[in-house]
Motif scaffolding. Structure first.
Motif, short mmCIF file in Angstrom:
data_model
loop_
_atom_site.label_atom_id
_atom_site.label_comp_id
_atom_site.label_asym_id
_atom_site.label_seq_id
_atom_site.Cartn_x
_atom_site.Cartn_y
_atom_site.Cartn_z
N ILE A 314 13.14 24.34 6.64
CA ILE A 314 11.93 24.61 7.42
C ILE A 314 10.71 24.05 6.70
O ILE A 314 9.85 23.39 7.30
N VAL A 315 10.63 24.29 5.39
CA VAL A 315 9.50 23.78 4.61
C VAL A 315 9.53 22.25 4.57
O VAL A 315 8.49 21.60 4.67
N ALA A 316 10.73 21.67 4.45
CA ALA A 316 10.85 20.22 4.42
C ALA A 316 10.38 19.60 5.74
O ALA A 316 9.83 18.50 5.76
N ALA A 317 10.62 20.31 6.86
CA ALA A 317 10.17 19.81 8.15
C ALA A 317 8.65 19.70 8.21
O ALA A 317 8.10 18.90 8.97
N HIS A 318 7.97 20.50 7.42
CA HIS A 318 6.50 20.41 7.32
C HIS A 318 6.07 19.29 6.37
O HIS A 318 4.87 19.01 6.27
N MET A 319 7.01 18.71 5.65
CA MET A 319 6.73 17.70 4.63
C MET A 319 5.92 18.29 3.47
O MET A 319 5.13 17.60 2.82
N VAL A 320 6.11 19.57 3.21
CA VAL A 320 5.40 20.26 2.13
C VAL A 320 6.39 20.57 1.00
O VAL A 320 7.44 21.16 1.26
#
Length: 439
Positions: A314-320
Motif C-alpha cells: 500500500i505504501v509502495a503504491a503511494h511511491m513513498v
C-alpha cells in the motif's frame, strides 16, 4: 421546510415540501462514513440522470479509506501534500503583490493545502474563480462533491450545452437512505471570464478523459482488505470477548446476597495488577465443591500478520519510502540519516516532478486571470537535508567574507538539526563569531 446550505463563496437556500425526517450530510464520525457509502448507489443514479460523468472510483470510499481505516495510507497522502505545497510559494514581486490581493476563505496557503489534499486523495481538485472590480477571489470546492457535466451536442457535433462543473450537496434520511440531490452548476473558467470553476487533475492510467486518478488506486483491493481486517478486529473485541473464568459450585445453595458478596470478594482479591499471581483460597462446607473453569481462549492474532503483509505494498503504491511513514523494517537502524536518505529519494522521484505538475496548472489559471508575471510562480522546495550538512558551508562562507557570523548563525538556526554534530558545529560557529568580535 427550508434549510440553508453553504456552497463555496455563497449560501443557498433549498425548499422541501416533504416533512419527512432528514439530515444534511456533514462529514463527522464513523456514522458519516457508513452513511455516505450506504447512500452512494442512490447518489450515483441521480448524478447519472443529470448527465454527470461518473468518477472511475467511489470518492466517498476513498475518503473513508484515507480518513478512518488505514494510518499508513492517510500519512502517505498528507506527507505528499505537505512536501508539495507546505513550504509556501514564491514568484516575481509583481506576482506576489497580485496574489496578496486575492480573496480566499482562509488564506492562499490554506487554499493550496486544501486543493493539494484533494489532488492526492482523489486525483482531482476544483477551484471556484470569481472576479470583481479589480479584485479576484478563489475558493476551494471539495473534489468528492464535484462532477463534470458532459456537454450535450447536436447532430452536427456542435455543443448545445457546453461542459460544466457540478457542485452538490445531498440529503439523506435518518436511516442513511439517499433522498434528495441539491445541485449547483458552474461554467468552466477560461480567459476573459469573471466567474467559473477550474479543474486541475492528475493523469489517468485508464485513459479517463474527465477525471484524474491517484497512484494508490493500484492498491485498492489491499486497502479494502485492510478495512475488512480492521472491522473484524473491532467486532472481535466488541462481541467476541467473554468472561475470563467461571466458578461452579456443587452441593451449595447460596442466596443472592451471598453470591454477590462472593463475587465482590473474588473480584477484589484476585483481579488487578496488585493481585497478580496471588494464591486464591476458598473454604467450603462438607459435601460442597467449587471448580474454577477458564473460559477465554487465546485471541486469533493472524489478522495482525495479514495486515503487515499488504502494508508495504500500500505504501509502495503511494511511491513513498516505508521509513518516511514510520515503518521500520528488519535490519534497519531507523536513524536520522536513513530517514534523510529516503526523504531525498522521495523528493527527487515524486515531489519535485509533482510540484512542477502543480505549478503548471496554477500558472495556467493565473495567466487566464490576467496575473502579472504569472510564469514566475513556483512552490518552494522543501529542504530535506539535516542542518548539520549546512554548517561547514556556512563556516566557509563566513571565512570568505560572503556572510557575517551573525547572518550565518541565523541561517543555521532556521535549519538546525537535533543531532549532536549540528549542536557541536553550531557551538563552533558561536565561538568563531566571538573571535571575530575580538573575544
Amino acid at each position: 421546510m427550508r434549510i440553508r446550505i453553504k456552497f463555496t463563496g455563497k449560501n443557498r437556500e433549498a425548499e422541501f415540501d416533504d416533512d419527512s425526517s432528514f439530515s444534511l450530510n456533514i462529514p463527522t464520525g464513523d456514522k458519516w462514513a457508513d452513511q455516505i457509502v450506504k447512500s452512494f448507489a442512490g447518489l450515483s443514479s441521480h448524478l447519472s440522470a443529470i448527465n454527470a460523468a461518473p468518477m472511475p472510483f467511489d470518492p466517498f470510499l476513498l475518503a473513508t479509506l484515507a480518513g478512518r481505516k488505514n494510518g499508513y495510507h492517510s500519512t502517505a497522502i498528507h506527507i505528499k501534500k505537505a512536501m508539495c505545497v507546505g513550504a509556501g510559494y514564491d514568484g516575481d514581486p509583481q506576482l506576489l503583490e497580485w496574489l496578496a490581493n486575492i480573496e480566499t476563505e482562509r488564506g492562499l496557503d490554506a487554499l493550496f493545502q486544501d486543493t493539494a489534499l484533494d489532488m492526492e486523495t482523489y486525483g482531482n481538485q476544483f477551484v471556484e474563480v470569481r472576479g470583481g472590480l479589480g479584485v479576484w477571489a478563489l475558493y476551494h470546492m471539495p473534489a468528492s462533491k464535484c462532477r463534470v457535466i458532459l456537454p450535450q451536442i447536436d447532430a452536427t457535433g456542435a455543443a448545445i450545452i457546453p461542459e460544466q462543473i457540478l457542485q452538490f450537496e445531498y440529503v439523506v434520511r435518518d436511516t442513511g437512505q439517499f433522498w434528495r440531490l441539491i445541485p449547483t452548476y458552474f461554467d468552466l473558467f477560461k480567459a476573459g471570464m469573471l466567474t467559473g470553476v477550474r479543474q486541475m487533475r492528475l493523469g489517468s492510467i485508464t485513459g479517463n478523459y474527465w477525471y484524474g486518478e491517484p497512484e494508490y488506486l493500484s492498491a485498492g483491493d489491499l486497502l479494502l482488505t485492510n478495512i475488512s481486517i480492521v472491522d473484524y478486529v473491532k467486532k472481535l473485541f466488541e462481541q467476541g470477548t467473554l468472561s475470563d473464568m467461571l466458578l461452579l459450585g456443587k452441593g451449595t445453595n447460596l442466596s443472592k446476597k451471598t453470591r454477590n458478596a462472593f463475587r465482590n470478594f473474588w473480584t477484589a482479591s484476585q483481579t488487578g495488577i496488585k493481585n497478580a499471581h496471588r494464591i486464591g483460597f476458598l473454604q467450603v462446607g462438607e459435601g460442597e465443591d467449587i471448580t474454577v473453569n477458564k473460559l477465554n481462549a487465546a485471541i486469533d492474532s493472524s489478522f495482525s500478520e495479514q495486515r503487515k503483509d499488504n502494508r508495504d505494498e500500500i505504501v509502495a503504491a503511494h511511491m513513498v519510502p516505508p521509513r518516511v511513514v514510520g515503518i521500520i523494517t528488519a535490519g534497519s537502524m531507523g536513524g536520522g540519516g536513513e530517514v534523510e536518505g529516503q526523504l531525498k529519494v522521495l523528493k527527487m522521484s515524486l515531489i519535485d516532478p509533482r510540484q512542477k505538475y502543480y505549478e503548471a496548472q496554477w500558472k495556467q489559471l493565473f495567466r487566464d486571470m490576467g496575473a502579472p508575471m504569472w510564469q514566475t510562480f513556483v512552490f518552494k522546495p522543501l529542504d530535506v537535508t539535516a542542518g548539520s550538512r549546512d554548517v561547514p558551508a556556512l563556516s566557509q562562507a563566513v571565512q570568505a567574507g560572503w556572510l557575517s557570523a551573525q547572518e550565518a548563525l541565523q541561517v543555521w538556526e532556521t535549519e538546525k538539526s537535533a543531532d549532536s554534530e549540528a549542536v557541536r558545529l553550531g557551538a563552533a560557529l558561536r565561538n568563531f563569531r566571538k573571535e571575530l568580535r575580538g573575544g
